[in-house]
Each structure stands twice: as structure tokens, then as C-alpha cells.
Enzyme design. Sequence first.
Site, PDB file in Angstrom:
ATOM      1  N   ARG A   1       1.491 -39.009  46.481  1.00  0.00           N
ATOM      2  CA  ARG A   1       0.212 -39.467  47.014  1.00  0.00           C
ATOM      3  C   ARG A   1      -0.340 -38.505  48.054  1.00  0.00           C
ATOM      4  O   ARG A   1      -1.549 -38.258  48.112  1.00  0.00           O
ATOM      5  CB  ARG A   1       0.377 -40.868  47.618  1.00  0.00           C
ATOM      6  CG  ARG A   1      -0.914 -41.479  48.151  1.00  0.00           C
ATOM      7  CD  ARG A   1      -0.675 -42.893  48.598  1.00  0.00           C
ATOM      8  NE  ARG A   1       0.387 -42.982  49.587  1.00  0.00           N
ATOM      9  CZ  ARG A   1       0.862 -44.121  50.085  1.00  0.00           C
ATOM     10  NH1 ARG A   1       0.372 -45.272  49.652  1.00  0.00           N
ATOM     11  NH2 ARG A   1       1.816 -44.119  50.989  1.00  0.00           N
TER      12      ARG A   1
ATOM     13  N   HIS B   1      13.086 -50.520  28.828  1.00  0.00           N
ATOM     14  CA  HIS B   1      13.102 -50.664  30.290  1.00  0.00           C
ATOM     15  C   HIS B   1      14.540 -50.844  30.780  1.00  0.00           C
ATOM     16  O   HIS B   1      14.888 -51.839  31.424  1.00  0.00           O
ATOM     17  CB  HIS B   1      12.228 -51.832  30.738  1.00  0.00           C
ATOM     18  CG  HIS B   1      11.817 -51.719  32.184  1.00  0.00           C
ATOM     19  ND1 HIS B   1      10.699 -52.343  32.694  1.00  0.00           N
ATOM     20  CD2 HIS B   1      12.375 -51.067  33.241  1.00  0.00           C
ATOM     21  CE1 HIS B   1      10.582 -52.077  33.988  1.00  0.00           C
ATOM     22  NE2 HIS B   1      11.602 -51.296  34.342  1.00  0.00           N
TER      23      HIS B   1
ATOM     24  N   GLY C   1       9.102 -39.789  45.124  1.00  0.00           N
ATOM     25  CA  GLY C   1       9.862 -40.551  46.092  1.00  0.00           C
ATOM     26  C   GLY C   1      11.342 -40.299  45.857  1.00  0.00           C
ATOM     27  O   GLY C   1      11.752 -39.245  45.371  1.00  0.00           O
TER      28      GLY C   1
ATOM     29  N   ILE D   1      13.345 -41.646  43.672  1.00  0.00           N
ATOM     30  CA  ILE D   1      13.684 -41.490  42.259  1.00  0.00           C
ATOM     31  C   ILE D   1      13.234 -40.130  41.745  1.00  0.00           C
ATOM     32  O   ILE D   1      13.967 -39.444  41.031  1.00  0.00           O
ATOM     33  CB  ILE D   1      13.086 -42.636  41.425  1.00  0.00           C
ATOM     34  CG1 ILE D   1      13.810 -43.949  41.745  1.00  0.00           C
ATOM     35  CG2 ILE D   1      13.177 -42.338  39.929  1.00  0.00           C
ATOM     36  CD1 ILE D   1      13.255 -45.168  41.046  1.00  0.00           C
TER      37      ILE D   1
END
Length: 321
Positions: free
Chosen positions: A178, A284, A155, A157
Site C-alpha cells: 500500500r 483455499h 506483509g 506473508i
Amino acid sequence: MNAYDIPQRPADVWLPIDPAEIDDLPDAAEHGLVYRVWDGEEEFPGDPADCEFYVVPYMKGADVALRPVPEMTSLRVVQTLTAGVDDVRDAVPHGVRLCNARGVHEASTAELALTLVLASLRGIPGFVDGQRQEEWRSGFYPALADRSVLIVGYGSIGAAIEDRLTPFECARVARVARSARTTERGDVHAFTELPRLLTEADVVILSMPLTDDTAGMVDSAFLGRMKDGALLVNVARGPVVDTKALLAEVGSGRLRAALDVTDPEPLPAGHPLWHAPNTLITPHVGGSSSAFLPRAKRLIARQVSRFAAGEALDNVVAGPR
């Protein structure tokens, strides 16, 4: 997307940032808006039942973010400040637009992905440890140049990651999403081609969203197809990787890993991942850099402006279009 009616009565807009700090927000009086600031505090800034546009507090956890939602009976828009919406999607009422933060995290997350790749390949954690031990650990270390890289999840990113890989003279960058498609940079392969592509990659970077289809995707079979000595980098979500299977591979020394996200998360003290060999962990922080706030403010201003004008919103991932 179809436009929707302009609010006929003052609409409460809940923001986690003081509106005085956000340039280009619509004038509240002129557009029939009431700005209320809420960043996860115990007390709500107003009656949740009056809130029509809710910007979710950033990095406060799903329990905090979702606490007012059951009382938001007038809710029309939920705007996250995260790229993924897996923490809130199921709690957003039917018919409410859910928008993600596409455009906010690409630069920062892609920077960290590249940092993790370079740090792992060039042995930076070992050099840091050597500095502490006053040891001169010279020698030859792997480079990113001439390596084959596979980006799983292409996508915005994933594309930003490839942008930053381009100057590093990689032998090849392959892309998986996907569904298959073609981009200016080349073909994007479907997930069904992963078994073949994994065997060819020296570095595998995970940047897909967490969904029912991707949860646990990186299991023992996935990891088993990776080349000996390959590096797995996860800047997606922790649960896309089977932690037990990963521990087995890095523990044997066959694979290396660099993880900005883990499962569980936060990683508790005593968890074996902390001391797993060949593993670099960051807490994170892919999106939480100095690049976040200016981009988040621009997104909020744009989305609230569209809402006030009755225009279609950007980044709608669920709800009416």
C-alpha cells in the site's frame, strides 16, 4: 499499545481448542479466567454475555463465527485464527480489540504459493493428466529460474514468499504494498507503481488483504498490463480478482492462473473457472496444513497470557491500542 486493566471478575475465554491441548495457557484459577470450548457447535458452552476474550473458530464460515457476537456484551477481544479479518471486521463491536493471526499462516501459505508457481510453470497438472491417460508428455517447460516475479502485497506473508523464492535463482523479485518503504531485501514499491511493474513480471503473486481498496483490484486493466504468457497466482482472497476479466484472459490463452482462492468461494459445480484453460485451482488450503495447529496454539497461549496480565496484545488490527 497501551495496557488495560486486569479483569476484576472471572473472565470467560472462549477457545475453539481444548485448553488442555494448549501449552503455556495461564492457569484459570490463578488469573481469574474461565475457559470454555466452542468450535461452532449449535449449543454455546456458556452465556455469551460473560465472554470477554473470543477466539473465532477456524474455517467454520462467517455465519458460524459471528453467531454469538451480538450476545457478547462483555466482549473485549476478538482473536481470529486467520491472517485476513475481512469476514468479521464489520461485526466486531466498537471498542473491542480485533487481532489477526499474524505469525500463524506465513510458512504454510508461502509454501503453497511456491507450489502453485512451480506446478504451473513446470506443467505438473498436464503430467498428472498424462499419467491417467498413460501418455508420456516429454518436452521443454518453463522454469522459475531466470524469471521476474512480482509480489503484490508485501506483509508478513509476502515476505515469507520471497524467503522461499530466494534459492530459485529468479532474475528479479519486485515488491508492492500500500505504501512504499525499504526493507533489508530492497525497495517495496507503492501500489501506484503497479502499471509499470506489471509489464516486467513473468509471475505475479497476490498476497494482499481484502479491503475496500483491494477488492476488484485485479481487473481487466491490471490483467491487460501483464506480459503475454505471464502467470497470476492468488493466495490472497478471491474478490481481489475480477473473475470475469480473468476468465477472458486465461480463455484466450494469453495468461495462466493458479488460484488457491476464488470468487465465488467455494467454487460451485459448473462454474467456468473449473474448466478454464491454463488454470490450476486449489480449494483455499494455503493456511490449512500441519503447520497451522502448533502455531495457532502458541498464538492463543501468548495472547491470553497478555490479556490475563493486563498487557498490550499483539496483532491488533482494529479497536483500542
